[in-house]
Design an enzyme around this catalytic site. Structure first.
Site, PDB file in Angstrom:
ATOM      1  N   GLY A 179       0.836  -1.191   0.000  1.00 29.94           N
ATOM      2  CA  GLY A 179       0.000   0.000   0.000  1.00 29.94           C
ATOM      3  C   GLY A 179       0.870   1.239   0.000  1.00 29.94           C
ATOM      4  N   CYS A 208       5.826  -0.131   7.177  1.00 31.51           N
ATOM      5  CA  CYS A 208       5.424   0.992   6.334  1.00 31.51           C
ATOM      6  C   CYS A 208       6.632   1.426   5.514  1.00 31.51           C
ATOM      7  CB  CYS A 208       4.959   2.142   7.226  1.00 31.51           C
ATOM      8  SG  CYS A 208       4.479   3.623   6.327  1.00 31.51           S
ATOM      9  N   LEU A 209       6.405   1.732   4.242  1.00 30.13           N
ATOM     10  CA  LEU A 209       7.527   2.145   3.392  1.00 30.13           C
ATOM     11  C   LEU A 209       8.161   3.440   3.897  1.00 30.13           C
ATOM     12  CD1 LEU A 209       6.057   1.263  -0.124  1.00 30.13           C
ATOM     13  CD2 LEU A 209       7.752  -0.017   1.209  1.00 30.13           C
ATOM     14  N   GLN A 231       3.094   9.978   1.211  1.00 29.62           N
ATOM     15  CA  GLN A 231       4.371   9.242   1.258  1.00 29.62           C
ATOM     16  C   GLN A 231       5.263   9.560   0.067  1.00 29.62           C
ATOM     17  OE1 GLN A 231       2.276   5.254   2.137  1.00 29.62           O
ATOM     18  NE2 GLN A 231       4.251   5.072   3.151  1.00 29.62           N
ATOM     19  N   HIS A 256      -4.590   1.319   7.517  1.00 26.13           N
ATOM     20  CA  HIS A 256      -3.230   1.873   7.594  1.00 26.13           C
ATOM     21  C   HIS A 256      -3.051   2.992   6.561  1.00 26.13           C
ATOM     22  CE1 HIS A 256       1.338   1.243   7.846  1.00 26.13           C
ATOM     23  NE2 HIS A 256       1.175   2.035   6.802  1.00 26.13           N
ATOM     24  N   GLU A 257      -3.482   2.740   5.325  1.00 27.10           N
ATOM     25  CA  GLU A 257      -3.287   3.737   4.259  1.00 27.10           C
ATOM     26  C   GLU A 257      -4.164   4.973   4.480  1.00 27.10           C
ATOM     27  OE1 GLU A 257      -0.753   3.447   2.516  1.00 27.10           O
ATOM     28  OE2 GLU A 257      -0.442   1.354   3.050  1.00 27.10           O
ATOM     29  N   HIS A 274      -2.756   7.524   6.786  1.00 27.90           N
ATOM     30  CA  HIS A 274      -1.742   8.417   6.192  1.00 27.90           C
ATOM     31  C   HIS A 274      -2.386   9.710   5.688  1.00 27.90           C
ATOM     32  CE1 HIS A 274       2.065   6.258   6.173  1.00 27.90           C
ATOM     33  NE2 HIS A 274       1.508   5.166   5.678  1.00 27.90           N
TER      34      HIS A 274
HETATM   35 NI    NI Z   1       2.378   3.264   5.609  1.00 25.16          NI
END
Ligand code: NI
Length: 167
Positions: A46, A94-95, A51, A136-137, A140
């Site tokens: 995701g 998470c990236l 991000q 989660h996304e 953000h």
């Molecule tokens: Ni994330």
């Protein structure tokens, strides 16, 4: 398409509340394609606008396994309209928090409404990993990263490790 640089904590852009998308145009569609390519390249399941420095309400998700056909989801202005009382714990990563993982509790099932890249309203019921990933996304988009659910001590430790690792 292009692979975009991914911002990592504690970048202040990751704390921003993202704005609603009013006009779904070619630029937005290109952003979504670039985000998907960036996510697959990372690799991740995701990725949300902020991000990659785009503080607009859009996310891309694909929780399909390596040996399955790709199943990309592009969500514009997504909103959780219903969530189960049942919780589920999962070790998230998470990236934007490379190499670090921690257990977070989320709702086990959610209903999400969003616009697709053609501006069409979509509704999705999700459970399992997809439900976790959606929550989660979407966090953000409100400036929330999974480490914000941890104690301050643990969060600061993780941020320090990320800073060491990315310098
Ligand atoms: Ni994330």
């Amino acid at each position: 398409m292009a692979i975009l640089p991914i911002l990592v904590v504690p970048n202040p852009i990751l704390k921003k509340k993202c704005t609603e998308i009013k006009d779904i145009n070619d630029e937005i569609r290109k952003n979504l394609d670039d985000m998907l390519e960036t996510m697959y390249d990372a690799p991740g399941i995701g990725l949300a606008g902020p991000q990659v420095g785009i503080t607009k309400r859009m996310v891309v998700i694909d929780v399909s396994k390596d040996d399955e056909a790709k199943h990309p989801l592009k969500m514009i202005n997504p909103k959780i309209v219903n969530e189960s009382e049942d919780g589920v714990e999962y070790e998230e990563g998470c990236l934007s928090v490379p190499g670090q993982y921690a257990t977070v509790e989320r709702s086990a099932e959610v209903d999400v409404e969003y616009l697709d890249e053609n501006g069409k309203e979509q509704k999705l019921h999700a459970d399992g990993l997809l439900a976790i990933c959606i929550q989660h996304e979407l966090d953000h988009l409100d400036g929330v990263v999974f480490i914000d659910y941890l104690s301050r001590l643990k969060r600061n430790m993780i941020i320090k490790k990320v800073q060491k690792g990315t310098k």
